[in-house]
Enzyme design. Structure first.
Site, PDB file in Angstrom:
ATOM      1  N   GLY A  51       0.867  -1.173   0.000  1.00  0.00           N
ATOM      2  CA  GLY A  51       0.000   0.000   0.000  1.00  0.00           C
ATOM      3  C   GLY A  51       0.898   1.214   0.000  1.00  0.00           C
ATOM      4  O   GLY A  51       1.828   1.307  -0.791  1.00  0.00           O
ATOM      5  N   CYS A  83       5.872  -5.513  -0.037  1.00  0.00           N
ATOM      6  CA  CYS A  83       6.037  -4.183  -0.641  1.00  0.00           C
ATOM      7  C   CYS A  83       6.078  -3.087   0.438  1.00  0.00           C
ATOM      8  O   CYS A  83       7.056  -3.021   1.172  1.00  0.00           O
ATOM      9  CB  CYS A  83       4.959  -3.957  -1.692  1.00  0.00           C
ATOM     10  SG  CYS A  83       5.458  -2.729  -2.895  1.00  0.00           S
ATOM     11  N   ARG A 110      12.813   3.057  -1.041  1.00  0.00           N
ATOM     12  CA  ARG A 110      11.442   3.148  -1.558  1.00  0.00           C
ATOM     13  C   ARG A 110      11.412   3.567  -3.029  1.00  0.00           C
ATOM     14  O   ARG A 110      12.253   4.310  -3.490  1.00  0.00           O
ATOM     15  CB  ARG A 110      10.628   4.144  -0.721  1.00  0.00           C
ATOM     16  CG  ARG A 110      10.435   3.674   0.706  1.00  0.00           C
ATOM     17  CD  ARG A 110       9.720   4.719   1.542  1.00  0.00           C
ATOM     18  NE  ARG A 110       8.397   5.005   1.021  1.00  0.00           N
ATOM     19  CZ  ARG A 110       7.697   6.082   1.373  1.00  0.00           C
ATOM     20  NH1 ARG A 110       8.188   6.956   2.226  1.00  0.00           N
ATOM     21  NH2 ARG A 110       6.503   6.280   0.871  1.00  0.00           N
ATOM     22  N   HIS A 176       4.009  -8.386  -4.972  1.00  0.00           N
ATOM     23  CA  HIS A 176       2.660  -8.580  -4.414  1.00  0.00           C
ATOM     24  C   HIS A 176       2.205 -10.022  -4.628  1.00  0.00           C
ATOM     25  O   HIS A 176       1.564 -10.326  -5.638  1.00  0.00           O
ATOM     26  CB  HIS A 176       1.676  -7.624  -5.096  1.00  0.00           C
ATOM     27  CG  HIS A 176       1.763  -6.227  -4.609  1.00  0.00           C
ATOM     28  ND1 HIS A 176       0.855  -5.679  -3.716  1.00  0.00           N
ATOM     29  CD2 HIS A 176       2.659  -5.256  -4.866  1.00  0.00           C
ATOM     30  CE1 HIS A 176       1.188  -4.419  -3.455  1.00  0.00           C
ATOM     31  NE2 HIS A 176       2.284  -4.140  -4.145  1.00  0.00           N
ATOM     32  N   GLU A 178      -0.151 -11.592  -3.394  1.00  0.00           N
ATOM     33  CA  GLU A 178      -1.612 -11.762  -3.306  1.00  0.00           C
ATOM     34  C   GLU A 178      -2.306 -11.480  -4.636  1.00  0.00           C
ATOM     35  O   GLU A 178      -3.503 -11.674  -4.759  1.00  0.00           O
ATOM     36  CB  GLU A 178      -2.169 -10.854  -2.192  1.00  0.00           C
ATOM     37  CG  GLU A 178      -2.330  -9.375  -2.524  1.00  0.00           C
ATOM     38  CD  GLU A 178      -1.014  -8.578  -2.581  1.00  0.00           C
ATOM     39  OE1 GLU A 178       0.070  -9.189  -2.482  1.00  0.00           O
ATOM     40  OE2 GLU A 178      -1.101  -7.345  -2.759  1.00  0.00           O
TER      41      GLU A 178
HETATM   42  N1  GLN Z   1       5.770   2.888  -3.033  1.00  0.00           N
HETATM   43  C1  GLN Z   1       5.074   2.468  -1.851  1.00  0.00           C
HETATM   44  C2  GLN Z   1       5.767   3.006  -0.618  1.00  0.00           C
HETATM   45  O1  GLN Z   1       6.835   3.492  -0.679  1.00  0.00           O
HETATM   46  C3  GLN Z   1       4.972   0.952  -1.786  1.00  0.00           C
HETATM   47  C4  GLN Z   1       4.175   0.438  -2.952  1.00  0.00           C
HETATM   48  C5  GLN Z   1       3.423  -0.812  -2.712  1.00  0.00           C
HETATM   49  O2  GLN Z   1       3.254  -1.263  -1.590  1.00  0.00           O
HETATM   50  N2  GLN Z   1       2.880  -1.371  -3.771  1.00  0.00           N
HETATM   51  O3  GLN Z   1       5.228   2.937   0.441  1.00  0.00           O
END
Ligand code: GLN
Length: 192
Positions: A51, A83, A110, A176, A178
Site C-alpha cells: 500500500g 512491498c 522506496r 505482491h 496476493e
Molecule cells: N511505493 C510504496 C511506498 O513506498 C509501496 C508500494 C506498494 O506497496 N505497492 O510505500
C-alpha cells in the site's frame, strides 16, 4: 464444531488487505483484519500488506500497534511484509524516510525502480531453486532491499536483486504475492 484453522492476521490500516484475506482463505487458514491489539491474540502469523508505507506507518501509531507487533514478533510470531509492508519491517528506509518497525535486518529503498518501471511482472531468477521456480512476481512502485545482515537469507531474486528474504520467521517480499494465483509465499508463512 470448533474452527481449528490457523488464524493469520492482515494489518487492516490501508493497502491490499482483502486480497491477502482471500489468499489465506484459499489456503485453508482464517484471515483476520488487525486494527487493535486484541486482534493479535492467537495469531499464527501476521501480514503487513502493500500500500503506502507512510499511511500505514501513521496508522500503526494511531492504533497503538507498534510495540504490540514488535512484541508479537519477539515472542516468536511469524510475520510477512509485502512491498510497503517490507519497508515497514526493515531496520531503516534509507531514501524517503518513514518510521519503520525495525524487525528485519535489511535497509529498504522506496520506489527504487523509478517511474518508468512503476509496475511490472518478472519471473524469479532461474537459480532460485525448485521451491520457487516459475514464480511470477508483480511489482508496483516496489522498494529494493539492500545491505542484508548475516542472518538474512535471500530466497528469490529477480534480475539479481533480492525480492523475497527471510530472517527466521520474518519474511519480506518486494512484490505482491496476493495478486496472482501462485500462493507459495503465503504457504511458507502459514507453514513456517
Ligand atoms: N511505493 C510504496 C511506498 O513506498 C509501496 C508500494 C506498494 O506497496 N505497492 O510505500
Amino acid at each position: 464444531m470448533a474452527d481449528s484453522r490457523p488464524i493469520v492476521g492482515v494489518l487492516g490500516v490501508q493497502g491490499d488487505i482483502e486480497k491477502h484475506l482471500t489468499a489465506l482463505e484459499r489456503l485453508g487458514a482464517r484471515g483476520r483484519r488487525v486494527l487493535a491489539v486484541k486482534d493479535l491474540a492467537d495469531l499464527r502469523a501476521l501480514i503487513l500488506p502493500g500500500g503506502e508505507s507512510t499511511t500505514i506507518s501513521k496508522g500503526l501509531l494511531r492504533h497503538e500497534l507498534v510495540k504490540p507487533i514488535q512484541e508479537f514478533v519477539y515472542g516468536g510470531g511469524a510475520i510477512l511484509g509485502t512491498c510497503a509492508g517490507a519497508i515497514l519491517l526493515s531496520r531503516v528506509s534509507r531514501n524517503h524516510p518513514v518510521p519503520t518497525l525495525g524487525l528485519l535486518d535489511v535497509e529498504s529503498e522506496r520506489n527504487a525502480y523509478g517511474t518508468q518501471l512503476d509496475s511490472f511482472v518478472a519471473p524469479a531468477d532461474a537459480d532460485c531453486g525448485d521451491r520457487w521456480s516459475g514464480m511470477e512476481c508483480v511489482f508496483i512502485r516496489a522498494p529494493r532491499l539492500a545491505e542484508p545482515g548475516p542472518g538474512v537469507e535471500v530466497l528469490i531474486r529477480v534480475d539479481g536483486e533480492p525480492v523475497l528474504v527471510r530472517e527466521g520467521r520474518r519474511w519480506a517480499c518486494t512484490f505482491h504475492p496476493e495478486l496472482t494465483d501462485d500462493l507459495r509465499v503465503h504457504e511458507v508463512l502459514i507453514g513456517g
